[in-house]
Motif scaffolding. Structure first.
Motif, PDB file in Angstrom:
ATOM      1  N   VAL A  16       0.849  -1.202   0.000  1.00 60.87           N
ATOM      2  CA  VAL A  16       0.000   0.000   0.000  1.00 60.87           C
ATOM      3  C   VAL A  16       0.881   1.248   0.000  1.00 60.87           C
ATOM      4  O   VAL A  16       0.638   2.196  -0.763  1.00 60.87           O
ATOM      5  CB  VAL A  16      -0.975  -0.002   1.196  1.00 60.87           C
ATOM      6  N   GLU A  17       1.915   1.267   0.826  1.00 61.60           N
ATOM      7  CA  GLU A  17       2.809   2.422   0.889  1.00 61.60           C
ATOM      8  C   GLU A  17       3.560   2.619  -0.421  1.00 61.60           C
ATOM      9  O   GLU A  17       3.811   3.755  -0.828  1.00 61.60           O
ATOM     10  CB  GLU A  17       3.774   2.281   2.063  1.00 61.60           C
ATOM     11  N   ALA A  18       3.892   1.532  -1.113  1.00 61.92           N
ATOM     12  CA  ALA A  18       4.590   1.636  -2.402  1.00 61.92           C
ATOM     13  C   ALA A  18       3.715   2.305  -3.460  1.00 61.92           C
ATOM     14  O   ALA A  18       4.230   2.891  -4.407  1.00 61.92           O
ATOM     15  CB  ALA A  18       5.037   0.253  -2.882  1.00 61.92           C
ATOM     16  N   THR A  19       2.388   2.239  -3.297  1.00 64.43           N
ATOM     17  CA  THR A  19       1.486   2.909  -4.238  1.00 64.43           C
ATOM     18  C   THR A  19       1.298   4.374  -3.877  1.00 64.43           C
ATOM     19  O   THR A  19       0.589   5.102  -4.583  1.00 64.43           O
ATOM     20  CB  THR A  19       0.108   2.213  -4.295  1.00 64.43           C
ATOM     21  N   GLY A  20       1.884   4.813  -2.757  1.00 62.14           N
ATOM     22  CA  GLY A  20       1.797   6.215  -2.354  1.00 62.14           C
ATOM     23  C   GLY A  20       0.704   6.511  -1.346  1.00 62.14           C
ATOM     24  O   GLY A  20       0.390   7.671  -1.094  1.00 62.14           O
ATOM     25  N   PHE A  21       0.119   5.478  -0.757  1.00 58.59           N
ATOM     26  CA  PHE A  21      -0.967   5.672   0.196  1.00 58.59           C
ATOM     27  C   PHE A  21      -0.583   5.139   1.560  1.00 58.59           C
ATOM     28  O   PHE A  21       0.337   4.350   1.697  1.00 58.59           O
ATOM     29  CB  PHE A  21      -2.250   4.980  -0.308  1.00 58.59           C
ATOM     30  N   GLU A  22      -1.323   5.584   2.570  1.00 59.98           N
ATOM     31  CA  GLU A  22      -1.134   5.099   3.930  1.00 59.98           C
ATOM     32  C   GLU A  22      -2.205   4.049   4.213  1.00 59.98           C
ATOM     33  O   GLU A  22      -3.379   4.262   3.908  1.00 59.98           O
ATOM     34  CB  GLU A  22      -1.296   6.255   4.917  1.00 59.98           C
ATOM     35  N   LEU A  23      -1.799   2.923   4.764  1.00 60.95           N
ATOM     36  CA  LEU A  23      -2.751   1.917   5.211  1.00 60.95           C
ATOM     37  C   LEU A  23      -3.141   2.282   6.640  1.00 60.95           C
ATOM     38  O   LEU A  23      -2.366   2.109   7.571  1.00 60.95           O
ATOM     39  CB  LEU A  23      -2.147   0.511   5.160  1.00 60.95           C
ATOM     40  N   LEU A  24      -4.344   2.841   6.793  1.00 61.71           N
ATOM     41  CA  LEU A  24      -4.801   3.228   8.131  1.00 61.71           C
ATOM     42  C   LEU A  24      -5.048   2.009   8.992  1.00 61.71           C
ATOM     43  O   LEU A  24      -4.785   2.012  10.188  1.00 61.71           O
ATOM     44  CB  LEU A  24      -6.098   4.041   8.039  1.00 61.71           C
ATOM     45  N   GLY A  25      -5.579   0.969   8.382  1.00 57.89           N
ATOM     46  CA  GLY A  25      -5.886  -0.249   9.096  1.00 57.89           C
ATOM     47  C   GLY A  25      -6.725  -1.156   8.232  1.00 57.89           C
ATOM     48  O   GLY A  25      -7.082  -0.801   7.102  1.00 57.89           O
TER      49      GLY A  25
END
Length: 151
Positions: A16-25
């Motif tokens: 998820v982080e590699a796509t530029g987003f934060e995984l909130l949960g």
């Protein structure tokens, strides 16, 4: 967060982080033989449906290879929305002073659901004021928590 959700978070967070987003949960909701794996993602510029589709494709590839869920499941990728779910101490700290809804895994004071203002966080305790009375809720006992949107 249960053990399987923790393992899924550790598996999927780098993607998820590699796509530029934060995984909130994430939530893994079991319903008989079928389950739903729901990921909440966020970004400083917001999240749209195309962002969710991108993250879904990337995460699906990892899930197909690793196969961490043994039964059938549906993958959902979503923005946090107005009723933002709260998963970590940092999430709770960001909403001190706001109204939240908390569902506990183990009842406390004869109840599992609390809806009130998060007035403080002390160590591993949430201080939630419900109808003028403060309740000290252990963070490790929180099954689910959300911000209550104010309109």
């Amino acid at each position: 967060m249960n053990k399987q959700e923790q393992k899924l978070t550790e598996l999927l967070q780098p993607t998820v982080e590699a796509t530029g987003f934060e995984l909130l949960g994430l939530e893994l909701v079991q319903a008989g033989r079928h389950s739903t794996l729901r990921l909440y993602i966020d970004h400083a510029d917001g999240v749209n449906v195309d962002n969710c589709a991108l993250v879904s494709r990337e995460v699906s590839a990892i899930l197909d290879v690793e196969d961490p869920i043994t039964n059938e499941y549906l993958l959902e990728v979503s923005s946090p929305g107005l009723d933002r779910p709260l998963f970590t101490a940092e999430h709770f700290a960001a909403v001190v002073g706001q109204k939240i809804e908390v569902k506990l895994a183990i009842p406390q004071d004869g109840r599992r659901k609390f809806k009130g203002v998060l007035t403080a966080i002390e160590d591993d305790m949430l201080i939630v004021e419900v109808d003028g009375k403060p309740y000290r809720l252990l963070m490790d006992n929180v099954d689910k928590a959300n911000v209550v949107p104010v309109f």
